[in-house]
Design a protein around this motif. Sequence first.
Motif, PDB file in Angstrom:
ATOM      1  N   LYS A  17     -13.225   4.237 -39.530  1.00 54.06           N
ATOM      2  CA  LYS A  17     -14.244   5.325 -39.350  1.00 54.06           C
ATOM      3  C   LYS A  17     -15.470   4.694 -38.726  1.00 54.06           C
ATOM      4  CE  LYS A  17     -16.678   8.718 -42.005  1.00 54.06           C
ATOM      5  NZ  LYS A  17     -17.080   9.260 -43.502  1.00 54.06           N
ATOM      6  N   THR A  18     -15.997   3.569 -39.141  1.00 55.23           N
ATOM      7  CA  THR A  18     -17.291   2.926 -38.663  1.00 55.23           C
ATOM      8  C   THR A  18     -17.219   2.574 -37.227  1.00 55.23           C
ATOM      9  OG1 THR A  18     -17.736   2.624 -40.960  1.00 55.23           O
ATOM     10  CG2 THR A  18     -19.331   1.567 -39.394  1.00 55.23           C
ATOM     11  N   PHE A  19     -16.200   2.032 -36.717  1.00 51.72           N
ATOM     12  CA  PHE A  19     -16.140   1.172 -35.641  1.00 51.72           C
ATOM     13  C   PHE A  19     -15.001   2.126 -34.744  1.00 51.72           C
ATOM     14  CE2 PHE A  19     -17.606  -1.972 -38.522  1.00 51.72           C
ATOM     15  CZ  PHE A  19     -18.902  -2.116 -37.902  1.00 51.72           C
ATOM     16  N   ASP A  20     -13.865   1.332 -34.711  1.00 48.28           N
ATOM     17  CA  ASP A  20     -12.645   2.023 -34.003  1.00 48.28           C
ATOM     18  C   ASP A  20     -11.269   1.631 -34.709  1.00 48.28           C
ATOM     19  OD1 ASP A  20     -11.999  -0.596 -32.846  1.00 48.28           O
ATOM     20  OD2 ASP A  20     -13.575  -0.161 -31.318  1.00 48.28           O
ATOM     21  N   ALA A  21     -10.245   1.794 -34.022  1.00 48.94           N
ATOM     22  CA  ALA A  21      -9.033   1.918 -34.619  1.00 48.94           C
ATOM     23  C   ALA A  21      -8.481   0.474 -34.361  1.00 48.94           C
ATOM     24  CB  ALA A  21      -8.133   2.528 -33.993  1.00 48.94           C
ATOM     25  N   ASP A  22      -9.252  -0.282 -33.431  1.00 50.65           N
ATOM     26  CA  ASP A  22      -8.707  -1.662 -33.218  1.00 50.65           C
ATOM     27  C   ASP A  22      -8.937  -2.689 -34.453  1.00 50.65           C
ATOM     28  OD1 ASP A  22      -8.192  -1.384 -30.540  1.00 50.65           O
ATOM     29  OD2 ASP A  22     -10.172  -1.960 -29.753  1.00 50.65           O
ATOM     30  N   TRP A  23      -9.694  -1.999 -35.399  1.00 50.37           N
ATOM     31  CA  TRP A  23      -9.718  -2.940 -36.648  1.00 50.37           C
ATOM     32  C   TRP A  23      -8.214  -2.940 -37.479  1.00 50.37           C
ATOM     33  CZ3 TRP A  23     -12.896  -6.014 -38.848  1.00 50.37           C
ATOM     34  CH2 TRP A  23     -14.213  -6.484 -38.387  1.00 50.37           C
ATOM     35  N   VAL A  24      -7.495  -2.057 -37.013  1.00 50.35           N
ATOM     36  CA  VAL A  24      -6.120  -2.249 -37.413  1.00 50.35           C
ATOM     37  C   VAL A  24      -5.444  -3.533 -37.266  1.00 50.35           C
ATOM     38  CG1 VAL A  24      -3.719  -1.436 -37.562  1.00 50.35           C
ATOM     39  CG2 VAL A  24      -5.639   0.210 -37.595  1.00 50.35           C
ATOM     40  N   MET A  25      -5.714  -4.063 -35.974  1.00 50.02           N
ATOM     41  CA  MET A  25      -5.204  -5.263 -35.505  1.00 50.02           C
ATOM     42  C   MET A  25      -5.947  -6.163 -35.998  1.00 50.02           C
ATOM     43  SD  MET A  25      -2.746  -4.761 -33.750  1.00 50.02           S
ATOM     44  CE  MET A  25      -2.065  -2.904 -34.052  1.00 50.02           C
ATOM     45  N   TRP A  26      -7.397  -6.321 -36.095  1.00 53.18           N
ATOM     46  CA  TRP A  26      -7.982  -7.378 -36.727  1.00 53.18           C
ATOM     47  C   TRP A  26      -7.778  -7.825 -38.110  1.00 53.18           C
ATOM     48  CZ3 TRP A  26      -9.972  -9.950 -32.934  1.00 53.18           C
ATOM     49  CH2 TRP A  26     -10.286  -9.713 -31.804  1.00 53.18           C
ATOM     50  N   LEU A  27      -7.799  -6.853 -38.803  1.00 53.19           N
ATOM     51  CA  LEU A  27      -7.405  -7.068 -40.230  1.00 53.19           C
ATOM     52  C   LEU A  27      -6.217  -7.621 -40.428  1.00 53.19           C
ATOM     53  CD1 LEU A  27      -9.064  -3.949 -42.049  1.00 53.19           C
ATOM     54  CD2 LEU A  27      -9.691  -6.115 -42.238  1.00 53.19           C
ATOM     55  N   SER A  28      -5.077  -6.976 -39.741  1.00 54.43           N
ATOM     56  CA  SER A  28      -3.672  -7.523 -39.509  1.00 54.43           C
ATOM     57  C   SER A  28      -3.700  -9.173 -39.561  1.00 54.43           C
ATOM     58  CB  SER A  28      -2.850  -6.671 -38.988  1.00 54.43           C
ATOM     59  OG  SER A  28      -2.661  -5.437 -39.117  1.00 54.43           O
ATOM     60  N   ILE A  29      -4.388  -9.397 -38.413  1.00 55.91           N
ATOM     61  CA  ILE A  29      -4.160 -10.770 -37.952  1.00 55.91           C
ATOM     62  C   ILE A  29      -4.809 -11.755 -38.994  1.00 55.91           C
ATOM     63  CG2 ILE A  29      -5.137 -12.479 -36.233  1.00 55.91           C
ATOM     64  CD1 ILE A  29      -4.773 -10.141 -34.112  1.00 55.91           C
ATOM     65  N   LEU A  30      -5.963 -11.369 -39.712  1.00 58.36           N
ATOM     66  CA  LEU A  30      -6.696 -12.096 -40.499  1.00 58.36           C
ATOM     67  C   LEU A  30      -5.734 -12.280 -41.883  1.00 58.36           C
ATOM     68  CD1 LEU A  30     -10.345 -10.761 -40.312  1.00 58.36           C
ATOM     69  CD2 LEU A  30      -9.520 -12.901 -39.873  1.00 58.36           C
ATOM     70  N   LEU A  31      -5.082 -11.171 -42.355  1.00 55.42           N
ATOM     71  CA  LEU A  31      -4.514 -11.266 -43.402  1.00 55.42           C
ATOM     72  C   LEU A  31      -3.204 -12.071 -43.221  1.00 55.42           C
ATOM     73  CD1 LEU A  31      -4.708  -7.454 -44.502  1.00 55.42           C
ATOM     74  CD2 LEU A  31      -5.300  -9.541 -45.859  1.00 55.42           C
ATOM     75  N   ILE A  32      -2.582 -11.981 -42.034  1.00 53.74           N
ATOM     76  CA  ILE A  32      -1.324 -13.009 -41.762  1.00 53.74           C
ATOM     77  C   ILE A  32      -1.769 -14.581 -41.810  1.00 53.74           C
ATOM     78  CG2 ILE A  32       0.324 -13.754 -40.104  1.00 53.74           C
ATOM     79  CD1 ILE A  32       0.742 -10.752 -39.066  1.00 53.74           C
ATOM     80  N   VAL A  33      -3.075 -14.736 -41.228  1.00 52.59           N
ATOM     81  CA  VAL A  33      -3.602 -16.092 -41.362  1.00 52.59           C
ATOM     82  C   VAL A  33      -3.722 -16.547 -42.628  1.00 52.59           C
ATOM     83  CG1 VAL A  33      -5.364 -17.607 -40.690  1.00 52.59           C
ATOM     84  CG2 VAL A  33      -4.482 -16.038 -38.941  1.00 52.59           C
ATOM     85  N   ALA A  34      -4.325 -15.614 -43.489  1.00 54.84           N
ATOM     86  CA  ALA A  34      -4.445 -16.095 -44.943  1.00 54.84           C
ATOM     87  C   ALA A  34      -3.018 -16.136 -45.853  1.00 54.84           C
ATOM     88  CB  ALA A  34      -5.074 -14.818 -45.606  1.00 54.84           C
TER      89      ALA A  34
END
Length: 402
Positions: free
Chosen positions: A157-174
């Motif tokens: 909501k604050t930025f854009d829908a690309d955060w779907v990808m950023w969060l997904s990548i960070l969580l897989i790395v974790a």
Amino acid sequence: MRGNPDARQGAIALHGFYFLYYGLQGVSIPFLPLWFASRGLDPALIGLIVATSFLPKILSTPVVAHVADQTGRAHGLIASALAASLILFICYPFSQTPAWLLAVTLLLNAVFPAVLPLMDRMAIASGRGQGNSYTVMRACGSLGFATVTVAGGYLIKTFDADWVMWLSILLIVACLACVRFLPHAARPAGAELRVDASRVDAPAPDPVRFPMREVLRDRPLLMCIAAASLVQASNGFLYSYSTLHWTASGLSTAQISLLWVVGVTSEVVFFFLAPRILARTGAQWLILTSAIMTAIRWAGLSASTDPAVIGGLQLLQCFTLAGNNAAIMWYITRHVPAACKTSAIALYALLSGGVFMFASIQLGGAVYRSYAPGGFLVMAVCAVGAVPLVVYSDRLRRGLGG
């Protein structure tokens, strides 16, 4: 486990892994359709991609489960699946056409879901015959789903829908960082049972050459897995079209994320209560109750888009997810030999998240295009379909004296 530091470390890592793994689903399931829409895809094409994405696991999940049951090499399988998933998520932003988006989604869903049966096998193997470990760890998964859903809704909501990808990548790395600390619970049948001969899996059976074949021969088990799979698959419309439907009805992404959290919160509470409930009622009764309450939930959601009403009905997710999943894992723990457990869990995964899920999304989507709330009614029918299967399974099990 209390006196074994390595076992404690493994259990803590598995709790964290559940949190992260389901956290990834907490951003991808509700919001990946919005990311597709931001790339210019229409609802019909989004529904097709989401529905088709559930099919690859039909092939990959049983293969991975078979290898795990035969070799016990769960860690390598999990790490490989996560590494491939990471590469595919990185490919998403570079996919410019619907064909490429579909291809990446299909490949992703061939590898990422294969992790789940291995996780669940570790969880039920780390218990003491009562199923408590699985329900607590699965509750951590629900907490992860809720946490990331709220964070994802805010960031999108604050930025854009690309955060779907950023969060997904960070969580897989974790998730990848956690793999080396996971417990060594998924071993070949003989080795596991010699270590844990006091548990429900004892006495140690001879190795099974084709575990899935043995699972398919157990008709009461097969009917019970099919019933639980129908209840789980009835989430199909919720996963694929509900965000689009509610957004079109005027709800914001922040409201939608909070509605998901309401449901997940009820899941978490029920997971902690599930072992006591199951000890009194048995797995089949809880699957039956979950099917009925789930049908009520979907019928109610078809009738209203009022956030307050939706929030109240979302509380029934405690049956749709927690009750149903805890019950089928409880049932598998008690009725499936150790050498076949991963394959039994994989059968549940490929039916609930593959064959049945694909069918439910296709049916719900077909109705959605002509009458949007009708998709929830299709899901209600799907859940009701579990009732006769549970009754039949119980009758067969009683006939066998089990």
